[in-house]
Design a protein around this motif. Structure first.
Motif, PDB file in Angstrom:
ATOM      1  N   CYS A  43       1.621 -12.571  -6.200  1.00  0.00           N
ATOM      2  CA  CYS A  43       0.428 -12.086  -5.471  1.00  0.00           C
ATOM      3  C   CYS A  43       0.052 -10.684  -5.940  1.00  0.00           C
ATOM      4  CB  CYS A  43       0.713 -12.044  -3.970  1.00  0.00           C
ATOM      5  SG  CYS A  43       1.606 -13.462  -3.334  1.00  0.00           S
ATOM      6  N   GLY A  44       0.336 -10.394  -7.209  1.00  0.00           N
ATOM      7  CA  GLY A  44       0.197  -9.034  -7.745  1.00  0.00           C
ATOM      8  C   GLY A  44      -1.135  -8.361  -7.474  1.00  0.00           C
ATOM      9  N   GLY A  45      -2.227  -9.121  -7.565  1.00  0.00           N
ATOM     10  CA  GLY A  45      -3.555  -8.533  -7.395  1.00  0.00           C
ATOM     11  C   GLY A  45      -3.793  -7.992  -5.997  1.00  0.00           C
ATOM     12  N   LEU A  46      -2.987  -8.462  -5.047  1.00  0.00           N
ATOM     13  CA  LEU A  46      -3.163  -8.019  -3.660  1.00  0.00           C
ATOM     14  C   LEU A  46      -1.898  -7.332  -3.135  1.00  0.00           C
ATOM     15  CD1 LEU A  46      -5.125 -11.125  -2.443  1.00  0.00           C
ATOM     16  CD2 LEU A  46      -6.016  -8.792  -2.543  1.00  0.00           C
ATOM     17  N   PHE A  47      -1.081  -6.832  -4.049  1.00  0.00           N
ATOM     18  CA  PHE A  47       0.057  -5.968  -3.688  1.00  0.00           C
ATOM     19  C   PHE A  47      -0.492  -4.556  -3.895  1.00  0.00           C
ATOM     20  CE2 PHE A  47       4.941  -5.375  -4.450  1.00  0.00           C
ATOM     21  CZ  PHE A  47       4.947  -4.320  -3.548  1.00  0.00           C
ATOM     22  N   LEU A  48      -0.872  -3.921  -2.780  1.00  0.00           N
ATOM     23  CA  LEU A  48      -1.637  -2.670  -2.870  1.00  0.00           C
ATOM     24  C   LEU A  48      -0.873  -1.489  -2.289  1.00  0.00           C
ATOM     25  CD1 LEU A  48      -5.112  -4.040  -1.670  1.00  0.00           C
ATOM     26  CD2 LEU A  48      -4.297  -3.774  -4.028  1.00  0.00           C
ATOM     27  N   LEU A  49      -1.204  -0.314  -2.793  1.00  0.00           N
ATOM     28  CA  LEU A  49      -0.573   0.922  -2.315  1.00  0.00           C
ATOM     29  C   LEU A  49      -1.645   1.881  -1.807  1.00  0.00           C
ATOM     30  CD1 LEU A  49       1.906   1.633  -5.238  1.00  0.00           C
ATOM     31  CD2 LEU A  49       2.294   0.308  -3.171  1.00  0.00           C
ATOM     32  N   ALA A  50      -1.282   2.637  -0.770  1.00  0.00           N
ATOM     33  CA  ALA A  50      -2.159   3.713  -0.276  1.00  0.00           C
ATOM     34  C   ALA A  50      -1.574   5.022  -0.772  1.00  0.00           C
ATOM     35  CB  ALA A  50      -2.217   3.694   1.246  1.00  0.00           C
ATOM     36  N   GLU A  51      -2.319   5.654  -1.678  1.00  0.00           N
ATOM     37  CA  GLU A  51      -1.837   6.882  -2.293  1.00  0.00           C
ATOM     38  C   GLU A  51      -2.579   8.075  -1.687  1.00  0.00           C
ATOM     39  OE1 GLU A  51      -0.154   7.584  -6.575  1.00  0.00           O
ATOM     40  OE2 GLU A  51      -2.287   7.133  -6.628  1.00  0.00           O
ATOM     41  N   GLY A  52      -1.805   8.979  -1.086  1.00  0.00           N
ATOM     42  CA  GLY A  52      -2.399  10.191  -0.531  1.00  0.00           C
ATOM     43  C   GLY A  52      -2.513  11.249  -1.617  1.00  0.00           C
ATOM     44  N   SER A  53      -2.681  12.510  -1.222  1.00  0.00           N
ATOM     45  CA  SER A  53      -2.880  13.549  -2.241  1.00  0.00           C
ATOM     46  C   SER A  53      -1.611  13.781  -3.067  1.00  0.00           C
ATOM     47  CB  SER A  53      -3.339  14.837  -1.579  1.00  0.00           C
ATOM     48  OG  SER A  53      -2.468  15.148  -0.530  1.00  0.00           O
ATOM     49  N   ARG A  54      -0.431  13.551  -2.436  1.00  0.00           N
ATOM     50  CA  ARG A  54       0.805  13.800  -3.196  1.00  0.00           C
ATOM     51  C   ARG A  54       1.711  12.595  -3.371  1.00  0.00           C
ATOM     52  NH1 ARG A  54       3.034  18.680   0.051  1.00  0.00           N
ATOM     53  NH2 ARG A  54       2.704  16.994   1.485  1.00  0.00           N
ATOM     54  N   THR A  55       1.717  11.710  -2.375  1.00  0.00           N
ATOM     55  CA  THR A  55       2.662  10.590  -2.447  1.00  0.00           C
ATOM     56  C   THR A  55       2.000   9.273  -2.066  1.00  0.00           C
ATOM     57  OG1 THR A  55       3.250  10.958  -0.144  1.00  0.00           O
ATOM     58  CG2 THR A  55       4.752  11.897  -1.800  1.00  0.00           C
ATOM     59  N   VAL A  56       2.713   8.200  -2.383  1.00  0.00           N
ATOM     60  CA  VAL A  56       2.329   6.883  -1.876  1.00  0.00           C
ATOM     61  C   VAL A  56       2.845   6.817  -0.439  1.00  0.00           C
ATOM     62  CG1 VAL A  56       2.842   4.416  -2.047  1.00  0.00           C
ATOM     63  CG2 VAL A  56       2.292   5.712  -4.113  1.00  0.00           C
ATOM     64  N   ASP A  57       1.943   6.537   0.515  1.00  0.00           N
ATOM     65  CA  ASP A  57       2.324   6.540   1.933  1.00  0.00           C
ATOM     66  C   ASP A  57       2.515   5.146   2.512  1.00  0.00           C
ATOM     67  OD1 ASP A  57       2.420   9.263   2.115  1.00  0.00           O
ATOM     68  OD2 ASP A  57       0.506   9.500   3.171  1.00  0.00           O
ATOM     69  N   GLY A  58       1.971   4.122   1.863  1.00  0.00           N
ATOM     70  CA  GLY A  58       2.094   2.786   2.445  1.00  0.00           C
ATOM     71  C   GLY A  58       1.796   1.711   1.424  1.00  0.00           C
ATOM     72  N   TYR A  59       2.155   0.477   1.798  1.00  0.00           N
ATOM     73  CA  TYR A  59       1.861  -0.664   0.922  1.00  0.00           C
ATOM     74  C   TYR A  59       1.439  -1.854   1.771  1.00  0.00           C
ATOM     75  CZ  TYR A  59       5.824  -3.438   2.376  1.00  0.00           C
ATOM     76  OH  TYR A  59       6.672  -4.201   3.139  1.00  0.00           O
ATOM     77  N   SER A  60       0.769  -2.801   1.159  1.00  0.00           N
ATOM     78  CA  SER A  60       0.504  -4.088   1.808  1.00  0.00           C
ATOM     79  C   SER A  60       0.515  -5.182   0.750  1.00  0.00           C
ATOM     80  CB  SER A  60      -0.847  -4.080   2.544  1.00  0.00           C
ATOM     81  OG  SER A  60      -1.895  -3.878   1.631  1.00  0.00           O
ATOM     82  N   ILE A  61       0.844  -6.378   1.205  1.00  0.00           N
ATOM     83  CA  ILE A  61       0.861  -7.536   0.285  1.00  0.00           C
ATOM     84  C   ILE A  61       0.141  -8.700   0.963  1.00  0.00           C
ATOM     85  CG2 ILE A  61       2.285  -9.206  -0.956  1.00  0.00           C
ATOM     86  CD1 ILE A  61       4.605  -7.204  -0.764  1.00  0.00           C
ATOM     87  N   ALA A  62      -0.834  -9.265   0.266  1.00  0.00           N
ATOM     88  CA  ALA A  62      -1.464 -10.497   0.743  1.00  0.00           C
ATOM     89  C   ALA A  62      -1.416 -11.526  -0.374  1.00  0.00           C
ATOM     90  CB  ALA A  62      -2.913 -10.231   1.154  1.00  0.00           C
ATOM     91  N   CYS A  63      -1.287 -12.781  -0.005  1.00  0.00           N
ATOM     92  CA  CYS A  63      -1.248 -13.857  -1.000  1.00  0.00           C
ATOM     93  C   CYS A  63      -2.318 -14.896  -0.650  1.00  0.00           C
ATOM     94  CB  CYS A  63       0.109 -14.550  -1.010  1.00  0.00           C
ATOM     95  SG  CYS A  63       1.464 -13.438  -1.406  1.00  0.00           S
ATOM     96  N   VAL A  64      -2.936 -15.411  -1.682  1.00  0.00           N
ATOM     97  CA  VAL A  64      -3.995 -16.411  -1.494  1.00  0.00           C
ATOM     98  C   VAL A  64      -3.426 -17.789  -1.776  1.00  0.00           C
ATOM     99  CG1 VAL A  64      -6.256 -17.202  -2.325  1.00  0.00           C
ATOM    100  CG2 VAL A  64      -5.784 -14.755  -2.143  1.00  0.00           C
ATOM    101  N   SER A  65      -3.818 -18.761  -0.948  1.00  0.00           N
ATOM    102  CA  SER A  65      -3.439 -20.143  -1.238  1.00  0.00           C
ATOM    103  C   SER A  65      -4.651 -21.045  -0.986  1.00  0.00           C
ATOM    104  CB  SER A  65      -2.254 -20.589  -0.383  1.00  0.00           C
ATOM    105  OG  SER A  65      -2.583 -20.425   0.971  1.00  0.00           O
ATOM    106  N   GLY A  66      -4.518 -22.300  -1.379  1.00  0.00           N
ATOM    107  CA  GLY A  66      -5.644 -23.225  -1.245  1.00  0.00           C
ATOM    108  C   GLY A  66      -6.413 -23.307  -2.538  1.00  0.00           C
ATOM    109  N   LYS A  67      -7.532 -23.987  -2.501  1.00  0.00           N
ATOM    110  CA  LYS A  67      -8.283 -24.198  -3.743  1.00  0.00           C
ATOM    111  C   LYS A  67      -9.744 -24.534  -3.454  1.00  0.00           C
ATOM    112  CE  LYS A  67      -6.580 -28.983  -4.030  1.00  0.00           C
ATOM    113  NZ  LYS A  67      -6.883 -29.321  -2.707  1.00  0.00           N
TER     114      LYS A  67
END
Ligand SMILES: CC(C)(COP(=O)(O)OP(=O)(O)OC[C@H]1O[C@@H](n2cnc3c(N)ncnc32)[C@H](O)[C@@H]1OP(=O)(O)O)[C@@H](O)C(=O)NCCC(=O)NCCS
Length: 164
Positions: A43-67
């Protein structure tokens, strides 16, 4: 006034920081390096990071399924979109909470999902996780199903859903 966050994709060099946030957020229930690497692969495209001015403060992961599927209805070809997503995890460094990191992550995830034609996102949350429950409810998620005994300690999970 929320701190401005840049939302970007996870890369391998972020792994140690993500593990730090994960352990500080979930303790003994924290995902390990192997599982994050697997999510990156799937799910790499939706493995996201929230980067503040100095550090990465958080992450989230979403995965898509279906067609997308095609079916013939009354003689004409109809394209049906069954694409749905699940929010697999989201966490913010305890020292950086309440500054909008998770809101920015969710907003960016939803924007990316809409671009892919995904029309629904679901997640599972512990019933006792009042902060997360409120966070999701205030962003339009509704509880759609109970999952008794879902967690290892026997605690009930709640499935929540947002139509995009
Ligand atoms: C749930 C979680 C991801 C929210 O992250 P966050 O970056 O603090 O979220 P935001 O700052 O975008 O929004 C938090 C809300 O709480 C409010 N808040 C204020 N002070 C806060 C504080 N010290 N800590 C947390 N939230 C605070 C914010 O104003 C905001 O309110 P709103 O819903 O009215 O906008 C975070 O609490 C967390 O990592 N929890 C542990 C992991 C977890 O439970 N993940 C979810 C599993 S399903």
């Amino acid at each position: 006034m929320p701190a401005p966050y840049t939302i970007r994709r996870f890369k391998a060099s972020d792994m140690d920081r993500v593990l730090e946030i994960e352990r500080a957020s979930f303790g003994k229930d924290a995902y390990d390096r192997k599982l994050f690497a697997e999510y990156e692969r799937k799910c790499g495209g939706l493995f996201l990071l929230a980067e503040g001015s100095r550090t990465v403060d958080g992450y989230s992961i979403a995965c898509v399924s279906g067609k997308y599927s095609s079916l013939v209805k009354r003689g004409s070809l109809v394209r049906r979109n069954d694409l749905v997503a699940s929010l697999e995890s989201i966490a913010v460094d305890p020292r950086a909470r309440g500054k909008g990191a998770a809101s920015s992550l969710l907003k960016s995830t939803i924007r990316r999902l809409k671009l892919q034609g995904v029309h629904r996102i679901t997640l599972m949350v512990r019933r006792s996780n009042a902060v997360a429950l409120q966070f999701y409810e205030r962003r339009g998620f509704t509880a759609v199903r109970r999952a008794p005994g879902y967690y290892e300690n026997g605690e009930e999970g709640l499935v929540m859903r947002l139509t995009l």
